[in-house]
Enzyme design. Structure first.
Site, PDB file in Angstrom:
ATOM      1  N   SER A 120      78.827  26.862  17.199  1.00  0.00           N
ATOM      2  CA  SER A 120      77.868  26.268  18.496  1.00  0.00           C
ATOM      3  C   SER A 120      76.285  27.036  17.916  1.00  0.00           C
ATOM      4  O   SER A 120      76.384  27.316  17.421  1.00  0.00           O
ATOM      5  CB  SER A 120      77.627  26.877  19.569  1.00  0.00           C
ATOM      6  N   GLY A 142      80.101  12.185  18.057  1.00  0.00           N
ATOM      7  CA  GLY A 142      80.521  10.906  18.688  1.00  0.00           C
ATOM      8  C   GLY A 142      80.824  10.009  17.480  1.00  0.00           C
ATOM      9  O   GLY A 142      80.431  11.080  16.417  1.00  0.00           O
ATOM     10  N   ASN A 167      82.956  21.448  15.508  1.00  0.00           N
ATOM     11  CA  ASN A 167      82.004  21.577  16.984  1.00  0.00           C
ATOM     12  C   ASN A 167      81.401  20.200  16.543  1.00  0.00           C
ATOM     13  O   ASN A 167      81.697  19.785  15.539  1.00  0.00           O
ATOM     14  CB  ASN A 167      81.592  22.854  16.814  1.00  0.00           C
ATOM     15  N   THR A 168      79.836  20.259  17.063  1.00  0.00           N
ATOM     16  CA  THR A 168      79.327  19.175  16.641  1.00  0.00           C
ATOM     17  C   THR A 168      78.098  19.785  15.381  1.00  0.00           C
ATOM     18  O   THR A 168      78.845  20.870  15.056  1.00  0.00           O
ATOM     19  CB  THR A 168      78.073  19.001  17.504  1.00  0.00           C
ATOM     20  N   ASN A 220      84.269  30.526  21.054  1.00  0.00           N
ATOM     21  CA  ASN A 220      83.851  29.557  19.953  1.00  0.00           C
ATOM     22  C   ASN A 220      82.075  29.936  18.952  1.00  0.00           C
ATOM     23  O   ASN A 220      81.396  30.855  19.205  1.00  0.00           O
ATOM     24  CB  ASN A 220      82.692  28.940  21.157  1.00  0.00           C
ATOM     25  N   LYS A 246      86.863  28.310  16.917  1.00  0.00           N
ATOM     26  CA  LYS A 246      86.011  26.602  16.582  1.00  0.00           C
ATOM     27  C   LYS A 246      85.478  26.874  15.686  1.00  0.00           C
ATOM     28  O   LYS A 246      84.602  28.174  15.761  1.00  0.00           O
ATOM     29  CB  LYS A 246      85.855  26.018  18.360  1.00  0.00           C
ATOM     30  N   ALA A 281      85.469  21.249  24.911  1.00  0.00           N
ATOM     31  CA  ALA A 281      84.199  21.851  25.686  1.00  0.00           C
ATOM     32  C   ALA A 281      83.658  20.755  26.402  1.00  0.00           C
ATOM     33  O   ALA A 281      82.930  20.022  25.149  1.00  0.00           O
ATOM     34  CB  ALA A 281      84.558  23.477  24.897  1.00  0.00           C
ATOM     35  N   GLY A 282      82.509  22.050  27.731  1.00  0.00           N
ATOM     36  CA  GLY A 282      81.194  20.773  27.752  1.00  0.00           C
ATOM     37  C   GLY A 282      81.008  20.498  28.636  1.00  0.00           C
ATOM     38  O   GLY A 282      80.352  20.263  28.988  1.00  0.00           O
ATOM     39  N   ASN A 284      73.642  25.693  19.338  1.00  0.00           N
ATOM     40  CA  ASN A 284      72.650  25.424  19.369  1.00  0.00           C
ATOM     41  C   ASN A 284      71.777  27.198  20.026  1.00  0.00           C
ATOM     42  O   ASN A 284      71.257  27.286  21.330  1.00  0.00           O
ATOM     43  CB  ASN A 284      73.009  24.730  21.185  1.00  0.00           C
ATOM     44  N   THR A 285      72.791  28.171  19.870  1.00  0.00           N
ATOM     45  CA  THR A 285      72.693  29.703  20.028  1.00  0.00           C
ATOM     46  C   THR A 285      72.497  29.764  18.660  1.00  0.00           C
ATOM     47  O   THR A 285      73.264  30.326  17.289  1.00  0.00           O
ATOM     48  CB  THR A 285      74.166  30.341  20.673  1.00  0.00           C
ATOM     49  N   PHE A 289      74.366  26.879  25.382  1.00  0.00           N
ATOM     50  CA  PHE A 289      75.471  27.625  26.910  1.00  0.00           C
ATOM     51  C   PHE A 289      74.104  27.669  28.116  1.00  0.00           C
ATOM     52  O   PHE A 289      74.975  28.874  27.944  1.00  0.00           O
ATOM     53  CB  PHE A 289      75.542  28.923  25.704  1.00  0.00           C
ATOM     54  N   ASN A 293      72.724  17.306  21.412  1.00  0.00           N
ATOM     55  CA  ASN A 293      72.681  18.079  22.467  1.00  0.00           C
ATOM     56  C   ASN A 293      72.589  19.053  22.124  1.00  0.00           C
ATOM     57  O   ASN A 293      73.073  19.748  20.952  1.00  0.00           O
ATOM     58  CB  ASN A 293      74.086  18.021  23.429  1.00  0.00           C
ATOM     59  N   ARG A 294      71.675  19.494  22.381  1.00  0.00           N
ATOM     60  CA  ARG A 294      70.922  21.443  22.331  1.00  0.00           C
ATOM     61  C   ARG A 294      70.605  21.871  23.584  1.00  0.00           C
ATOM     62  O   ARG A 294      69.669  22.863  23.807  1.00  0.00           O
ATOM     63  CB  ARG A 294      69.626  21.642  21.214  1.00  0.00           C
ATOM     64  N   GLY A 345      85.209  12.402  17.065  1.00  0.00           N
ATOM     65  CA  GLY A 345      83.888  11.545  17.086  1.00  0.00           C
ATOM     66  C   GLY A 345      85.007  10.289  17.233  1.00  0.00           C
ATOM     67  O   GLY A 345      85.567   9.228  16.799  1.00  0.00           O
ATOM     68  N   ASN A 392      86.768  28.091  26.492  1.00  0.00           N
ATOM     69  CA  ASN A 392      86.167  28.481  25.256  1.00  0.00           C
ATOM     70  C   ASN A 392      84.569  29.264  26.078  1.00  0.00           C
ATOM     71  O   ASN A 392      84.310  29.245  26.122  1.00  0.00           O
ATOM     72  CB  ASN A 392      85.267  27.090  24.918  1.00  0.00           C
TER      73      ASN A 392
HETATM   74  C1  LIG Z   1      76.791  17.795  25.850  1.00  0.00           C
HETATM   75  C2  LIG Z   1      77.923  18.709  25.227  1.00  0.00           C
HETATM   76  C3  LIG Z   1      77.615  20.380  25.575  1.00  0.00           C
HETATM   77  C4  LIG Z   1      78.831  20.563  24.557  1.00  0.00           C
HETATM   78  N1  LIG Z   1      78.948  22.091  24.633  1.00  0.00           N
HETATM   79  C5  LIG Z   1      80.085  22.626  24.204  1.00  0.00           C
HETATM   80  C6  LIG Z   1      80.447  24.037  24.495  1.00  0.00           C
HETATM   81  O1  LIG Z   1      79.712  24.684  25.521  1.00  0.00           O
HETATM   82  N2  LIG Z   1      81.332  24.883  23.991  1.00  0.00           N
HETATM   83  C7  LIG Z   1      81.596  24.120  22.255  1.00  0.00           C
HETATM   84  O2  LIG Z   1      82.419  25.008  21.832  1.00  0.00           O
HETATM   85  N3  LIG Z   1      81.446  22.361  22.381  1.00  0.00           N
HETATM   86  C8  LIG Z   1      80.811  21.915  22.431  1.00  0.00           C
HETATM   87  N4  LIG Z   1      80.531  20.641  22.388  1.00  0.00           N
HETATM   88  C9  LIG Z   1      81.118  20.489  21.741  1.00  0.00           C
HETATM   89  C10 LIG Z   1      82.002  19.821  21.677  1.00  0.00           C
HETATM   90  O3  LIG Z   1      83.392  19.994  22.269  1.00  0.00           O
HETATM   91  C11 LIG Z   1      82.706  18.895  21.242  1.00  0.00           C
HETATM   92  O4  LIG Z   1      83.883  19.643  19.769  1.00  0.00           O
HETATM   93  C12 LIG Z   1      81.605  18.021  20.023  1.00  0.00           C
HETATM   94  O5  LIG Z   1      81.442  17.560  21.078  1.00  0.00           O
HETATM   95  C13 LIG Z   1      82.776  16.920  18.907  1.00  0.00           C
HETATM   96  O6  LIG Z   1      83.951  15.630  19.506  1.00  0.00           O
HETATM   97  P1  LIG Z   1      83.051  14.831  20.441  1.00  0.00           P
HETATM   98  O7  LIG Z   1      83.054  14.036  19.007  1.00  0.00           O
HETATM   99  O8  LIG Z   1      84.092  13.914  20.762  1.00  0.00           O
HETATM  100  O9  LIG Z   1      82.001  15.044  21.462  1.00  0.00           O
HETATM  101  C14 LIG Z   1      79.554  20.288  23.538  1.00  0.00           C
HETATM  102  C15 LIG Z   1      79.017  18.849  22.974  1.00  0.00           C
HETATM  103  C16 LIG Z   1      78.328  17.815  23.970  1.00  0.00           C
HETATM  104  C17 LIG Z   1      78.056  16.343  23.808  1.00  0.00           C
END
Ligand SMILES: Cc1cc2nc3c(=O)[nH]c(=O)nc-3n(C[C@H](O)[C@H](O)[C@H](O)COP(=O)(O)O)c2cc1C
Length: 346
Positions: A182, A275, A253-254, A179, A224, A65-66, A184-185, A118, A114-115, A304, A146
Site C-alpha cells: 500500500s 482502475g 496494488n495501486t 500487504n 501483495k 482488498a479495500g 498510503n502507509t 488503512f 485513494n490515500r 484495472g 488482507n
Molecule cells: C478505495 C481503495 C481502497 C483499497 N484498500 C486496499 C487495502 O486495504 N489493501 C490492499 O492490499 N489493497 C487495497 N486497495 C487496492 C486494490 O485491492 C487493488 O489492488 C487496486 O485498486 C487495483 O485494482 P483495481 O484497479 O481493480 O481497483 C484499495 C483500492 C482502493 C481503490
C-alpha cells in the site's frame, strides 16, 4: 435494461462524495441480500470450479482488498457472484486513516486515486463479523483477508502486526494476503526489499506451520506487491517467495505513477492510482512475474479490469485468479458476471 440501470445507478452514486457512495453501496448490497432480491437480479453463471492453493474456488473472479475492510458486506458482495472475497486491509488496532478528502474519481479515464491509509475497525471487529457470518452461513465462496500494519508500528515490528492479525483470524478465513505494497502507509513499501521481506515471509510461514498444526487446517499466504517495482526488485521477490514457499503472489496494488493522468482534475493528488490507468502496468508485472515463477506458485492478478476481456487478459498474462475493485465502481455488478463468463469453462 441492465446497462440502463447501471448508468442510472452510477449517475446517482457519482453525485455523492466517493466515501458516502461507498457506504451507500454496502448498505444497499446488504439490503438486496437480506430481502432475497440479489438472487433475482444478479445472475450466477454456472462454471467449473478451480482448485488452487488447496482451496476450491467456485470461479476465478474475486473482489479485491479495500472494498469491504471490516467484513460488513460479505453476503452482499458474495451475492454478486464473486468466487472469492478479499476482506480488509485490517490492522491489529482500529485506526481512522488519513484526513478527508482522500478518495478522488477520475471519470474521464475510469480511474481512482485513494490515500485512505488503512482506515479500519481493527482485527477484533473483523473477527466478530466473520464469526457471526460463519455461524449464520450465506456466501459459499472463498474468503481471504488482507493483512496490514498499524501506522504507528515501526517497520522493524511489522511482522508482529501481520502475525497477530493472521493468528486472530486464522480459524475464520480461507487465505490471507500480506500487504507490503500500500502506498498510503509511510514506509510500508520498503518492506518489499529483500532482507525486510525475508524476515516477514519466513516469520509468517513459521506461524502458518504452527497454526496449521493447532487448528488442523492450512490457511495459504499470498504476498501483495506494488506495480512500481524495478525488474531487479521483482526478480528478488519472486526468488524469495519460491524459497520461502509462499502460496501465491497478488499483483498488483495501486500505483504511485501519474504518467497518464497528470493533466486531469485530481490527477496530481497523492495516493494510489487504480482502475484503467493501472491496467497495462500491472499486466506487465504479471507477465514478468509469470516468467520468473515459471509455474512455481500461482498469481492473483489485479489492476484495472474494466471488462470481461480485461479479466481474460489477466489470465493470458499468467494469472490464475483475477480480482477487481475500481471496475465495480465504474461498471457495476454486470462486470462480475461478464468476467466469470469470459474466464471460465462453462
Ligand atoms: C478505495 C481503495 C481502497 C483499497 N484498500 C486496499 C487495502 O486495504 N489493501 C490492499 O492490499 N489493497 C487495497 N486497495 C487496492 C486494490 O485491492 C487493488 O489492488 C487496486 O485498486 C487495483 O485494482 P483495481 O484497479 O481493480 O481497483 C484499495 C483500492 C482502493 C481503490
Amino acid at each position: 435494461m441492465n446497462s440502463l440501470c447501471t448508468s442510472l445507478g452510477r449517475k446517482a452514486l457519482f453525485s455523492l462524495e466517493p466515501e458516502d457512495a461507498h457506504a451507500f453501496t454496502l448498505a444497499t448490497l446488504n439490503t438486496l441480500y437480506a430481502t432475497g432480491i440479489s438472487r433475482l437480479v444478479f445472475p450466477q453463471p454456472k462454471v467449473q470450479a478451480v482448485q488452487l492453493m488447496g482451496l476450491t474456488f467456485p470461479n476465478r473472479i474475486g473482489l479485491a482488498a479495500g472494498a469491504d475492510k471490516n467484513g460488513e458486506c460479505i453476503n452482499g458482495f458474495g451475492a454478486l457472484g464473486f468466487g472469492f472475497l478479499e476482506l480488509g486491509g485490517v490492522t491489529p488496532r482500529p485506526q481512522p486513516g488519513n484526513d478527508k478528502p482522500r478518495v478522488f474519481r477520475l471519470p474521464q479515464v475510469n480511474g481512482l486515486i485513494n490515500r485512505l491509509g488503512f482506515n479500519n475497525h481493527g482485527v477484533q471487529a473483523l473477527v466478530q463479523n466473520l464469526s457471526r457470518f460463519r455461524s449464520s452461513g450465506g456466501y459459499q465462496g472463498v474468503i481471504g483477508v488482507n493483512l496490514g500494519k498499524n501506522k504507528d508500528t515501526p517497520n522493524e515490528k511489522a511482522l508482529d502486526d501481520y502475525r497477530l492479525c493472521y493468528e486472530q483470524l486464522y480459524s475464520f478465513i480461507d487465505f490471507a494476503t500480506i500487504n507490503v505494497s500500500s502506498p498510503n502507509t509511510q514506509g510500508l513499501r520498503a518492506l518489499q526489499e529483500t532482507e525486510e521481506l525475508r524476515i516477514i515471509l519466513s516469520g509468517m510461514k513459521a506461524a502458518q506451520a504452527r497454526l496449521a498444526d493447532q487448528h488442523g487446517k492450512y490457511v495459504p499466504l499470498s504476498v501483495k506487491i506494488a506495480p512500481d517495482l524495478t525488474e531487479l526488485q521483482l526478480e528478488a521477490i519472486a526468488q524469495l517467495a519460491i524459497a520461502e514457499r509462499i502460496d501465491a503472489i497478488t499483483a498488483t496494488n495501486t500505483t504511485t505513477g501519474r504518467e497518464t493522468v497528470a493533466d486531469l482534475l485530481y490527477g496530481q493528488e497523492s495516493g494510489g492510482l487504480s482502475g484503467a490507468p493501472l491496467f497495462s502496468r500491472s499486466n506487465q508485472i504479471i507477465r514478468n512475474l509469470a516468467k520468473l515463477l515459471d509455474g512455481a506458485l500461482p498469481i492473483i492478478g489485479v489492476g484495472g479490469v474494466m471488462s470481461g476481456a480485461d479479466a481474460k487478459l489477466k489470465l493470458d498474462c499468467g494469472a490464475s485468479l483475477v480480482q477487481f475493485y475500481t471496475g465495480l465502481i465504474y461498471r457495476g455488478p454486470q462486470l462480475v458476471t461478464e468476467s466469470i463468463k469470459s474466464c471460465s469453462s462453462m
